[in-house]
Design a protein around this motif. Structure first.
Motif, mmCIF file in Angstrom:
data_model
loop_
_atom_site.group_PDB
_atom_site.id
_atom_site.type_symbol
_atom_site.label_atom_id
_atom_site.label_comp_id
_atom_site.label_asym_id
_atom_site.label_seq_id
_atom_site.Cartn_x
_atom_site.Cartn_y
_atom_site.Cartn_z
ATOM 1 N N MET A 163 15.135 -5.298 3.469
ATOM 2 C CA MET A 163 15.885 -5.198 2.218
ATOM 3 C C MET A 163 15.003 -5.528 1.021
ATOM 4 S SD MET A 163 18.789 -4.057 2.955
ATOM 5 C CE MET A 163 19.992 -3.902 4.268
ATOM 6 N N ALA A 164 14.075 -6.468 1.187
ATOM 7 C CA ALA A 164 13.157 -6.793 0.100
ATOM 8 C C ALA A 164 12.283 -5.585 -0.240
ATOM 9 C CB ALA A 164 12.293 -7.989 0.489
ATOM 10 N N ALA A 165 11.806 -4.893 0.792
ATOM 11 C CA ALA A 165 11.017 -3.682 0.551
ATOM 12 C C ALA A 165 11.861 -2.619 -0.142
ATOM 13 C CB ALA A 165 10.474 -3.144 1.875
ATOM 14 N N SER A 166 13.134 -2.519 0.218
ATOM 15 C CA SER A 166 14.024 -1.552 -0.433
ATOM 16 C C SER A 166 14.234 -1.902 -1.895
ATOM 17 C CB SER A 166 15.367 -1.507 0.301
ATOM 18 O OG SER A 166 15.202 -1.143 1.655
ATOM 19 N N LYS A 199 1.082 7.603 3.583
ATOM 20 C CA LYS A 199 2.407 7.154 4.010
ATOM 21 C C LYS A 199 3.153 6.579 2.796
ATOM 22 C CE LYS A 199 2.918 4.933 7.903
ATOM 23 N NZ LYS A 199 2.930 3.833 8.897
ATOM 24 N N PRO A 200 4.081 7.352 2.203
ATOM 25 C CA PRO A 200 4.897 6.823 1.100
ATOM 26 C C PRO A 200 5.820 5.707 1.583
ATOM 27 C CG PRO A 200 4.981 9.214 1.189
ATOM 28 C CD PRO A 200 4.357 8.757 2.463
ATOM 29 N N VAL A 201 6.416 5.013 0.631
ATOM 30 C CA VAL A 201 7.231 3.861 0.986
ATOM 31 C C VAL A 201 8.493 4.265 1.741
ATOM 32 C CG1 VAL A 201 8.562 3.841 -1.173
ATOM 33 C CG2 VAL A 201 8.161 1.697 0.068
ATOM 34 N N GLY A 243 0.807 -1.215 0.000
ATOM 35 C CA GLY A 243 0.000 0.000 0.000
ATOM 36 C C GLY A 243 0.839 1.263 0.000
ATOM 37 N N HIS A 244 1.956 1.230 0.692
ATOM 38 C CA HIS A 244 2.841 2.392 0.724
ATOM 39 C C HIS A 244 3.497 2.613 -0.641
ATOM 40 C CE1 HIS A 244 3.267 1.285 5.251
ATOM 41 N NE2 HIS A 244 2.131 1.903 4.991
ATOM 42 N N LEU A 245 3.802 1.526 -1.342
ATOM 43 C CA LEU A 245 4.353 1.657 -2.690
ATOM 44 C C LEU A 245 3.346 2.325 -3.625
ATOM 45 C CD1 LEU A 245 6.121 -1.808 -3.042
ATOM 46 C CD2 LEU A 245 7.255 0.418 -3.147
ATOM 47 N N LEU A 246 2.083 1.930 -3.525
ATOM 48 C CA LEU A 246 1.049 2.547 -4.351
ATOM 49 C C LEU A 246 0.875 4.019 -3.991
ATOM 50 C CD1 LEU A 246 -1.641 -0.296 -4.431
ATOM 51 C CD2 LEU A 246 0.009 0.322 -6.202
ATOM 52 N N SER A 286 11.748 9.509 -3.952
ATOM 53 C CA SER A 286 12.736 9.322 -2.891
ATOM 54 C C SER A 286 12.564 10.303 -1.733
ATOM 55 C CB SER A 286 14.149 9.474 -3.461
ATOM 56 O OG SER A 286 14.337 10.770 -4.009
ATOM 57 N N ASP A 287 11.528 11.130 -1.783
ATOM 58 C CA ASP A 287 11.351 12.130 -0.731
ATOM 59 C C ASP A 287 11.064 11.480 0.616
ATOM 60 O OD1 ASP A 287 10.667 14.718 0.545
ATOM 61 O OD2 ASP A 287 8.663 13.827 0.562
ATOM 62 N N PHE A 288 11.735 11.962 1.629
ATOM 63 C CA PHE A 288 11.502 11.514 3.002
ATOM 64 C C PHE A 288 11.147 12.688 3.921
ATOM 65 C CE2 PHE A 288 13.190 10.793 7.296
ATOM 66 C CZ PHE A 288 12.436 9.693 7.674
ATOM 67 N N MET A 289 11.792 13.826 3.690
ATOM 68 C CA MET A 289 11.620 14.970 4.580
ATOM 69 C C MET A 289 10.184 15.466 4.595
ATOM 70 S SD MET A 289 13.074 16.903 6.755
ATOM 71 C CE MET A 289 14.798 16.503 6.406
#
Length: 279
Positions: free
Chosen positions: A248-251, A227-229, A72-75, A212-215
């Motif tokens: 690591m699989a999620a990464s 909630k993004p991945v 769900g976070h990937l979507l 790739s945004d986290f901030m």
């Protein structure tokens, strides 16, 4: 003289081989973290310090766990990144066209100021946006995160597309206007098709910035509604720090969309970056 010529000719292949070897070594060093990430993902039952350099058997249970918990976070990341690309191009393309083709006062200062915005620390922007988002009701919303992520790519997109649009012959634009096309129609039907490579390049980089945004994801969301991945993996590590295989699989899964887009668009990227300077 002949001896010197023969010596230089024979040394040329050695230099090429040496450069090739150095290039391969650098490539292997750069790809090693990616390999170790995949290797760890294929050994979900091993501890972080017990991972074998080469997996003895392929175990995909880590990927199954990552998909069920992070799918769900990937979507969410995909939706936010695509929305950010649309907003970025919708803002940057007309701005780049205006700076490229219209004789506006202070154009160079505007372009320089656009470049300067890339140097502002993200945390400064995130804190300022949070206060504004609270007043506008955009906290914990998809659209709010799309706007914030789009702001990461807009300056780069403007500078990139402007350098390409400057090289569009004015005779082409004047011919379209003589045929009765207005400025908007000329922009949509003439300028944008001719700027396809720069549009794809700017869109791709905007996607990567947002993906790739986290901030912004951490600052502008106080619930789990959006909630993004990147944020999912961050919280995932805290909750399942012993299950490094799933982490690591999620990464790996989160890296696949960006890798696929880079491979598919590589020829457009090269043309988009160099087009403005070559023409």
């Amino acid at each position: 003289m002949a001896t010197a010529t023969a010596s230089s000719t024979s040394s040329a292949p050695k230099r090429r081989w040496g450069a090739t070897v150095v290039g391969i070594v650098i490539l292997l060093v750069m790809l090693f973290p990616l390999y170790w990430m995949i290797n760890t993902a294929l050994q979900p039952e091993s501890g972080l310090l017990e991972v074998s350099p080469v997996p003895h058997s392929i175990d995909l249970s880590g990927f199954s766990s990552a998909i069920s918990e992070q799918g769900g976070h990937l979507l969410t990341s995909l939706a936010v990144a695509l929305g950010a690309v649309v907003i970025c191009l919708a803002v940057a393309a007309p701005a780049a066209y205006g700076l490229a083709q219209f004789r506006l006062p202070g154009t160079k200062s505007i372009v320089f100021g656009t470049l300067i915005t890339q140097m502002v620390p993200g945390i400064v922007i995130a804190n300022a946006l949070y206060s504004a988002y609270v007043d506008l009701g955009l906290v914990n919303s998809y659209f709010g995160l799309m706007l914030a992520d789009a702001s990461l790519g807009i300056p780069f997109a403007i500078v990139l597309m402007r350098s390409f649009m400057v090289a569009i012959p004015k005779e082409v634009i004047e011919a379209a206007e003589v045929d009765g096309a207005g400025k908007l129609r000329t922009f949509v039907q003439v300028v944008l098709p001719m700027s396809r490579n720069s549009l794809i390049t700017a869109g791709l980089f905007s996607f990567l910035y947002a993906w790739s945004d986290f901030m912004f994801a951490l600052t502008l969301n106080t619930t789990d509604d959006v909630k993004p991945v990147t944020l999912g993996i961050y919280q995932y590590i805290g909750a399942h720090v012993g299950d490094w295989g799933s982490v690591m699989a999620a990464s790996v899964l989160s890296a696949i969309p960006a890798a696929v887009l880079l491979v598919l668009a590589q020829k457009y990227i090269a043309a988009g970056i160099t087009g403005g300077s070559v023409k």
